[in-house]
Design an enzyme around this catalytic site. Sequence first.
Site: not given
Ligand SMILES: NC(=O)c1ccc[n+]([C@@H]2O[C@H](COP(=O)([O-])OP(=O)(O)OC[C@H]3O[C@@H](n4cnc5c(N)ncnc54)[C@H](O)[C@@H]3O)[C@@H](O)[C@H]2O)c1
Length: 543
Positions: A208, A267, A323
């Site tokens: 993403e 990414k 990130c």
């Molecule tokens: N935040 C950003 O701007 C962004 C942008 C692009 C990519 N990413 C990538 O996307 C991924 C997610 O990032 P995010 O910011 O959404 O993280 P986040 O911490 O906001 O959300 C992750 C969610 O996953 C849940 N979770 C963890 N383990 C789990 C499991 N086994 N079963 C069910 N739920 C589970 C957590 O409770 C949490 O709510 C990361 O790898 C990040 O690097 C983030």
Amino acid sequence: MKESPFLLQWQTWLRCDDKSVFISSQAVTVRLVNPVEIEMFEIKRICCIGAGYVGGPTCSVIAQMCPEITVTVVDVNETRIKAWNSDTLPIYEPGLKEVVESCRGKNLFFSTDIPSAIKDADLVFISVSHAVSACVNTPTKTYGMGKGRAADLKFIESCARQIVEVSDGYKIVTEKSTVPVRAAESIRRIFDANTKPSLNLQVLSNPEFLAEGTAVRDLKEPDRVLIGGDETPEGQRAIRALCAVYEHWVPKSRIITTNTWSSELSKLAANAFLAQRISSINSISALCEATGADVEEVAKAIGMDQRIGSKFLKASVGFGGSCFQKDVLNLVYLCEALNLPEVASYWQQVIDMNEYQRRRFACRIIDCLFNTVTGKKIALLGFSFKKDTGDTRESSSIYISKYLMDEGAKLFIYDPKVLKQQIIYDLSQPSISEDNPERVSELVTITSDPYEACQSAHALVICTEWDMFRELDYEKIYKKMLKPAFIFDGRRVLDHLHAELQSIGFQIETIGKKVTSARIPYTPAIVGSRTASTEPPTKKAKA
Ligand SMILES: NC(=O)c1ccc[n+]([C@@H]2O[C@H](COP(=O)([O-])OP(=O)(O)OC[C@H]3O[C@@H](n4cnc5c(N)ncnc54)[C@H](O)[C@@H]3O)[C@@H](O)[C@H]2O)c1
């Protein structure tokens, strides 16, 4: 010859353009080389594991754009799911509430019933980073080998194990999380080691690229969608199926398909390049402050070169967010593991420069405040890592707060979107408060009003570029502050007001520019302030 269930399933995907119904395993092998012969698989139900900053907005936009697809977002965190089902969403993103409300309860659902959602789905997105209950605020490993740099894949691994345990039949499993190169391979190995006769799990990478603060716009009008998969016919079929989901609203020319490793590495590389641009312009900002150049003018001049481009050339107090740091550190670790030390140290510099910029800014505050901030009240405006989000992960505000707390400053913190508990939580982490978590209650006050934060403050420090900070009543603020009243603009949000602020009487310090000001004007200190006791008593007081 006995057909394996796996091969029998393949037969059903073959377009029977001749009358032959039976296809031998050998024929399958030969015919599958041409992907045209594989029937399209249509995704009707999507499950997304992880209802965070990526999973929530991404799946809400998919649900809105594809009304015939049912999307269920699941999470282990009950509070988060409850919030997604309420009027107060767990994350703030401009435009997100409207998207969620347009399809929640119709084809968009939020649930904690993870096994059922996985079981029902044709496509499972893995969009986890860290468990909210865990005490770490980053998915970078905090223990053992690779500590501080390697990605902690335990949450992704646990998702993979759960998927293989509850699944049956055909499913496409897609990494949305940012993962180290070859993570898909690890997921596939877990699947292969635990497979059952009826099971066929295809693994794709679909990182993403959304940015917090503009997530909805980025998702609706992405620069590109990247999908990586196996170069086998099965892999290509899964890629086609996922492309078809995005094609509901993304022009085909913006959907790129690659092999899995290219997708995963792209990414990490994209985030490393973005972070590098910030560190590069921040390094120039230090030079500007030392020479009298203005980093905004330099950025404009170099950005007009089309080979460089003008975006992401904003000098600041340093980048934050969940990130950039973790992804660059993962890249560094990967390079080291692959015996590429020169490449590793090149990218490590991006992180080092970011830390230097934060420290440099904090030192400037201390220097300007006559070399000490001990016991001094400082108003810190902005705690999220950037504007238009409530996310504080790796926010520079945390580090500026830490350096000032280390010197005994009293911080009055205001942010329009970050909750009080979050600020206290972030500042109480051992890496920030070291061996004295009590110091947060002694030194930090969270206010719900920016003017209140500035009452009797020696300095106002802007750490986040919230638009509202451009529009504050600075005359009113000046009257409330101790004199000389300092503004430290860590985001260059007040550039257009410098002349006005100086005429009010402020001393202005900003990133990448020496704001020359006249002699500090004499202003009587406000009653009850520290300096008030050192002022000559008035006649009235004598009487
Ligand atoms: N935040 C950003 O701007 C962004 C942008 C692009 C990519 N990413 C990538 O996307 C991924 C997610 O990032 P995010 O910011 O959404 O993280 P986040 O911490 O906001 O959300 C992750 C969610 O996953 C849940 N979770 C963890 N383990 C789990 C499991 N086994 N079963 C069910 N739920 C589970 C957590 O409770 C949490 O709510 C990361 O790898 C990040 O690097 C983030």
